[in-house]
Write an enzyme that holds these catalytic residues in place. Structure first.
Site, mmCIF file in Angstrom:
data_model
loop_
_atom_site.group_PDB
_atom_site.id
_atom_site.type_symbol
_atom_site.label_atom_id
_atom_site.label_comp_id
_atom_site.label_asym_id
_atom_site.label_seq_id
_atom_site.Cartn_x
_atom_site.Cartn_y
_atom_site.Cartn_z
ATOM 1 N N GLU A 60 0.838 -1.215 0.000
ATOM 2 C CA GLU A 60 0.000 0.000 0.000
ATOM 3 C C GLU A 60 0.869 1.261 0.000
ATOM 4 O OE1 GLU A 60 -2.188 -1.524 3.359
ATOM 5 O OE2 GLU A 60 -4.078 -1.334 2.257
ATOM 6 N N GLU A 94 -3.039 -10.270 3.600
ATOM 7 C CA GLU A 94 -3.941 -9.978 4.717
ATOM 8 C C GLU A 94 -5.028 -11.030 4.906
ATOM 9 O OE1 GLU A 94 -2.785 -7.705 2.643
ATOM 10 O OE2 GLU A 94 -2.537 -5.751 3.602
#
Ligand code: COA
Length: 275
Positions: free
Chosen positions: A129, A149
């Site tokens: 990210e 994740e």
């Protein structure tokens, strides 16, 4: 290379001859995993160099001297829960923790000079990210990318779902986020997320060369390119074109325009001052 003010999770160095700075995430024992403090320090490091006229480009990377495995960042620090003052059982505290994370990613994305993600190792989860808020990605061939994740029961919530879909198509993004697989740098290059794919042994030299090029380029023009791309993609075309129109007019007040055009007419290389 001169070293600047010290942070706990981050290191800043300036490379004077290239007019650029290097911001390194410095948590090698945790593969540069990110806490809120790490993100805050990156944002603060960028703020300290934002108006430094000698810095005209920044490299964001994992610390070169790794202790375990080379990494840009292995994502959120799974060994840390919130901050010392946060009670993670409380929904408002959780919301505040996410507010802070989003704020830091947004601040990093707003940095007005070219920001290169130099990826030499893992760029996973929150680390990926972070790559998404940079302007260019230089990756060594040994690097690995991914959103693991889902394997931890969570999802890329630091802007990941929103920023990745603005880079890659839905079916690719869903594959990445639904299965949590790792992708090679070569795969990410072929998908269009990596700007430059570099042999491992050429990586440092290549990063220096590209950062120096940008550090000696027409800084104001780079600034307006960055803002036109960043905001133009978020508005209807006619509004984006108006934005570009005024940005172009603004850039023509730059001395580097006179230098760039003049150098071409005089058949010599331009010497841009970033002014
Ligand atoms: N948070 C905290 N610590 C982390 C971390 C993270 N995201 N990623 C790695 N580390 C730590 C490991 O706990 C380990 O510490 P230790 O040596 O004290 O046990 C060290 O970094 C090295 O990691 P290790 O797992 O032993 O290396 P590996 O080469 O076998 O695997 C990864 C590397 C990146 C594949 C693996 O560490 C991993 O999957 N990390 C988590 C990535 C992740 O899920 N990120 C998203 C979080 S939402």
């Amino acid at each position: 290379m001169s070293e600047e003010k010290k942070f706990e999770h981050v290191k800043i160095e300036k490379v004077d001859e290239g007019n650029y700075a290097v911001v390194s995430i410095n948590r090698p024992d945790k593969l540069n995993a990110l806490q809120n403090q790490t993100l805050r320090e990156i944002a603060e490091a960028l703020e300290t160099i934002e108006i430094d006229e000698k810095v005209r480009c920044v490299i964001l990377r994992g610390v070169k001297e790794y202790t375990k495995k080379p990494a840009f960042s292995a994502g959120a620090d799974l060994s840390a829960r919130g901050g010392p003052k946060l009670n993670m059982e409380n929904i408002r505290h959780r919301s505040h923790a996410m507010y802070l994370r989003h704020k830091y990613y947004d601040l990093i994305e707003e940095f007005p000079k070219p920001l290169i993600a130099a990826v030499d190792g893992y760029a996973l989860g929150g680390g990926l990210e972070l790559v998404l808020v940079c302007d260019l990605v230089i990756a060594s061939k040994k690097s690995e990318f991914g959103f693991p994740e889902i394997r931890r029961g969570i999802f890329p919530g630091n802007g990941g779902t929103q920023r990745m879909i603005r880079n890659l198509g839905k079916m690719r993004v869903n594959r990445m986020m639904y299965f949590g697989e790792h992708f090679t740098a070569e795969e990410m290059y072929s998908m269009g997320l990596v700007s430059f794919l570099v042999d491992d042994d050429k990586f440092e030299e290549f990063v220096h060369e590209k950062a120096s090029w940008l550090g000696n380029a027409a800084t104001n023009a780079l600034f307006v390119i960055k803002k036109c791309i960043q905001y133009g993609t978020q508005v209807p075309l006619n509004v984006g074109l108006q934005f570009e129109h005024w940005a172009y007019a603004l850039n023509t007040t730059s001395k580097d325009v006179i230098e760039g055009v003049g150098a071409f007419l005089q058949k010599r290389e331009p010497k841009f001052q970033g002014k």
